[in-house]
Design a protein around this motif. Structure first.
Motif, PDB file in Angstrom:
ATOM      1  N   LEU C  72       0.838  -1.204   0.000  1.00 50.65           N
ATOM      2  CA  LEU C  72       0.000   0.000   0.000  1.00 50.65           C
ATOM      3  C   LEU C  72       0.869   1.250   0.000  1.00 50.65           C
ATOM      4  O   LEU C  72       0.601   2.223  -0.714  1.00 50.65           O
ATOM      5  N   LEU C  73       1.942   1.184   0.784  1.00 51.25           N
ATOM      6  CA  LEU C  73       2.850   2.339   0.869  1.00 51.25           C
ATOM      7  C   LEU C  73       3.484   2.608  -0.490  1.00 51.25           C
ATOM      8  O   LEU C  73       3.549   3.758  -0.955  1.00 51.25           O
ATOM      9  N   ILE C  74       3.936   1.526  -1.165  1.00 50.98           N
ATOM     10  CA  ILE C  74       4.520   1.705  -2.498  1.00 50.98           C
ATOM     11  C   ILE C  74       3.480   2.284  -3.442  1.00 50.98           C
ATOM     12  O   ILE C  74       3.764   3.188  -4.232  1.00 50.98           O
ATOM     13  N   GLY C  75       2.229   1.776  -3.322  1.00 49.80           N
ATOM     14  CA  GLY C  75       1.166   2.279  -4.189  1.00 49.80           C
ATOM     15  C   GLY C  75       0.932   3.759  -3.987  1.00 49.80           C
ATOM     16  O   GLY C  75       0.870   4.533  -4.948  1.00 49.80           O
ATOM     17  N   VAL C  76       0.807   4.169  -2.707  1.00 48.89           N
ATOM     18  CA  VAL C  76       0.567   5.589  -2.431  1.00 48.89           C
ATOM     19  C   VAL C  76       1.730   6.427  -2.946  1.00 48.89           C
ATOM     20  O   VAL C  76       1.548   7.478  -3.576  1.00 48.89           O
ATOM     21  N   PHE C  77       2.945   5.919  -2.723  1.00 47.41           N
ATOM     22  CA  PHE C  77       4.129   6.664  -3.154  1.00 47.41           C
ATOM     23  C   PHE C  77       4.138   6.836  -4.668  1.00 47.41           C
ATOM     24  O   PHE C  77       4.347   7.936  -5.187  1.00 47.41           O
ATOM     25  N   LEU C  78       3.865   5.730  -5.390  1.00 49.30           N
ATOM     26  CA  LEU C  78       3.856   5.837  -6.852  1.00 49.30           C
ATOM     27  C   LEU C  78       2.710   6.722  -7.319  1.00 49.30           C
ATOM     28  O   LEU C  78       2.826   7.404  -8.337  1.00 49.30           O
ATOM     29  N   PHE C  79       1.602   6.718  -6.565  1.00 51.11           N
ATOM     30  CA  PHE C  79       0.469   7.557  -6.947  1.00 51.11           C
ATOM     31  C   PHE C  79       0.772   9.022  -6.773  1.00 51.11           C
ATOM     32  O   PHE C  79       0.205   9.859  -7.457  1.00 51.11           O
ATOM     33  N   ILE C  80       1.631   9.353  -5.812  1.00 49.60           N
ATOM     34  CA  ILE C  80       1.985  10.766  -5.648  1.00 49.60           C
ATOM     35  C   ILE C  80       3.076  11.157  -6.628  1.00 49.60           C
ATOM     36  O   ILE C  80       2.996  12.196  -7.272  1.00 49.60           O
ATOM     37  N   THR C  81       4.112  10.299  -6.756  1.00 47.08           N
ATOM     38  CA  THR C  81       5.258  10.734  -7.557  1.00 47.08           C
ATOM     39  C   THR C  81       5.076  10.502  -9.056  1.00 47.08           C
ATOM     40  O   THR C  81       5.630  11.246  -9.844  1.00 47.08           O
ATOM     41  N   GLY C  82       4.314   9.476  -9.449  1.00 50.52           N
ATOM     42  CA  GLY C  82       4.170   9.191 -10.875  1.00 50.52           C
ATOM     43  C   GLY C  82       3.579  10.356 -11.659  1.00 50.52           C
ATOM     44  O   GLY C  82       4.215  10.846 -12.607  1.00 50.52           O
ATOM     45  N   PRO C  83       2.397  10.847 -11.267  1.00 45.86           N
ATOM     46  CA  PRO C  83       1.845  12.001 -11.961  1.00 45.86           C
ATOM     47  C   PRO C  83       2.740  13.212 -11.866  1.00 45.86           C
ATOM     48  O   PRO C  83       2.829  14.000 -12.813  1.00 45.86           O
ATOM     49  N   THR C  84       3.426  13.363 -10.718  1.00 45.97           N
ATOM     50  CA  THR C  84       4.265  14.540 -10.567  1.00 45.97           C
ATOM     51  C   THR C  84       5.405  14.521 -11.567  1.00 45.97           C
ATOM     52  O   THR C  84       5.703  15.543 -12.209  1.00 45.97           O
ATOM     53  N   SER C  85       6.038  13.343 -11.751  1.00 49.57           N
ATOM     54  CA  SER C  85       7.147  13.351 -12.713  1.00 49.57           C
ATOM     55  C   SER C  85       6.629  13.460 -14.146  1.00 49.57           C
ATOM     56  O   SER C  85       7.277  14.104 -14.968  1.00 49.57           O
TER      57      SER C  85
END
Lengths: 147, 162, 112, 102
Positions: C72-85
């Motif tokens: 879940l933590l990886i998911g949340v992290f990718l959800f925040i950083t993916g769109p940002t990059s």
């Protein structure tokens, strides 16, 4: 000029605290999961580097001043060597962790490893941040138009 | 001050859930680490020109919003997959402006990231009171859909500032 | 109860396999699309759909424990950083003046 | 019987991710502009995160998830750093230089 990088600013502010906590988590769980001092130092430095990239070098230097970086570089090595010397003073070999708890050698090794890893982590953080400062402090040799 | 305490508690919970070890030493180190992280974050907030991020979200509305976003992601994924797999890729690209109504920086960032997260639309630039959005298969319905999303994000914004 | 658990496992396998297919489709799209701006959207299929399905599948497979939380933590992290990059790449390209390709069933002609 | 199926499922998922990574690498090689390359590097990183996760489950050591999280973090920061460098020609301060130019 940074005013229009709104999303980057917000995301950085949200993430920095978690990154620092994650660095310390990797640092102190060296003997339960993959990781240890080296990775922890890099992650910790990444928190500062991200802050420096998105905000400015000036503000990251206010948070983590340059003189402190140089002190921390040496401090890590001192912790490492100090642990070894402490074991020698207790009458054992250099870095023989049994010295910390002669009755429970496992506990002693746990304590010793924590101290060693902490020293490594501190030094790696210092080195990474020092490299970033050295790179970022270099004045740009080309202007935008020349590129 | 209240916010620092909440952040520290949140970080400690994160630590505990990540490690899952109940030894006293680990827990003490976790508490120390969360306090240290909060201290650094406070220093960082003070150091730059941009002061701390104001967080006001309504938790229940936000959770509802997340589920809505997941459904939306499924729909728009399907649209983009059809375009990728069709032999003559039917692309109709367009840049258009999407106004936003959120007050806080966090709300605006959530809206922009949601636009980017749904495949088919990407936030390119934040300027003044609107985003510049690039759409892959543009149709006039997109404006209504994004306005709906904007309204939903605005609903998650609360009044209580932590 | 055991049948229910096996049913969950089957759901997990379906999630993982379809997540893999989505990731392949995203990569294929980023190879097939004609210009930079459309490739951004193809990459975003990997970032959203593929990540959700793969992590969800792995989470169901592992049951509910600390591993699920890490996923879940990886998911949340990718959800925040993916769109940002993605946004950062798009923004940099826009500022540097790469304009979208207007295609009218032909491969030629950038009219902008 | 049923316990061998997850092994196959993870193996197939791993193969799929591998194929996707090769496709993205082709785009990285072909990409006409710099931004294509940055974009494909970024999605290669996302796929690597998933790859590490699946590999951890396949080899029965879910501890790998820590490494996946670390990789996601480094991927994000490196993308931002590359973009900043190519946009402003510097990863440090740019405010002073801009003002001096005016």
């Amino acid at each position: 000029m940074i005013f229009h990088h709104l999303i980057l600013r917000v995301v950085t502010k949200l993430l920095v605290g978690t990154i620092i906590l994650f660095a310390l988590y990797v640092q102190f769980h060296g003997d339960f999961s993959p990781g240890g001092g080296f990775q922890a130092g890099v992650i910790m430095a990444v928190a500062f580097i991200l802050y420096g990239i998105v905000f400015s070098l000036e503000s990251v230097k206010k948070v983590f001043p340059e003189w402190l970086v140089h002190k921390i570089l040496a401090l890590g090595v001192l912790i490492y060597a100090g642990t070894g010397i402490a074991t020698m003073l207790l009458g054992y070999d250099f870095l023989d962790y049994d010295a910390f708890a002669p009755l429970h050698p496992t506990h002693g090794q746990h304590w010793g490893l924590l101290a060693i890893e902490f020293g490594v982590g501190v030094t790696v953080t210092g080195v990474m941040v020092a490299i970033y400062y050295a790179f970022a402090g270099r004045p740009p040799s080309l202007t935008d138009e020349d590129w | 001050m209240l916010r620092s305490i909440f952040t520290a508690i949140f970080l400690f919970a994160l630590w505990y859930l990540m490690s899952g070890i109940d030894k006293t030493l680990t827990l003490v180190l976790g508490a120390g680490s969360s306090v240290f992280a909060v201290w650094i974050v406070r220093r960082m907030d003070d150091a730059s020109n941009f002061k701390r991020l104001s967080v006001h979200l309504r938790p229940i509305e936000f959770v509802k919003y997340i589920f809505w976003v997941l459904a939306e992601i499924a729909k728009s994924n399907w649209t983009v997959i059809k375009i990728v797999l069709s032999p003559n890729m039917d692309i109709k690209q367009k840049m258009y402006k999407v106004p936003f109504s959120q007050k806080s920086d966090l709300g605006q960032a959530i809206f922009a990231n949601t636009i980017t997260l749904t495949p088919g639309t990407i936030t390119v630039e934040v300027e003044g009171d609107h985003f510049l959005v690039h759409g892959l298969s543009y149709s006039l319905d997109d404006h209504a859909a994004l306005a709906d999303m904007d309204r939903r994000v605005s609903k998650t914004e609360g009044i209580v500032d932590l | 109860m055991s049948i229910f658990l096996e049913f969950l496992q089957v759901i997990a396998w379906i999630c993982i396999l379809s997540g893999g297919i989505l990731v392949i489709i995203g990569a294929l799209g980023s190879l097939r699309f004609p210009d930079f701006w459309s490739r951004l959207h193809a990459a975003s299929v990997t970032d959203s759909g593929g990540v959700i399905l793969l992590l969800l599948g792995m989470g169901i497979h592992s049951g509910f424990n600390l591993i699920t939380f890490k996923l879940l933590l990886i998911g949340v992290f990718l959800f925040i950083t993916g769109p940002t990059s993605s946004h950062a790449v798009a923004n940099a390209a826009w500022v540097s003046g790469i304009k979208p390709l207007r295609k009218k069933h032909k491969k030629s002609g950038i009219d902008k | 019987m049923i316990s061998t199926v997850p092994h196959f499922v993870f193996l197939i998922a791993l193969l799929m991710l591998f194929i996707a990574m090769i496709l993205v690498l082709l785009r990285l090689y072909k990409g006409p502009t710099l931004y294509d390359r940055v974009l494909s590097t970024n999605s290669f990183g996302t796929q690597t995160v998933l790859f590490i996760g699946v590999l951890g489950f396949l080899s029965g050591r879910p501890d790998f998830l820590d490494i996946a999280l670390l990789y996601a973090l480094i991927n994000f920061v490196s993308t931002i750093a590359i973009l900043k460098f190519f946009r402003y020609r510097a990863i440090g301060d740019i405010l002073i230089k801009r003002e001096a130019k005016k």
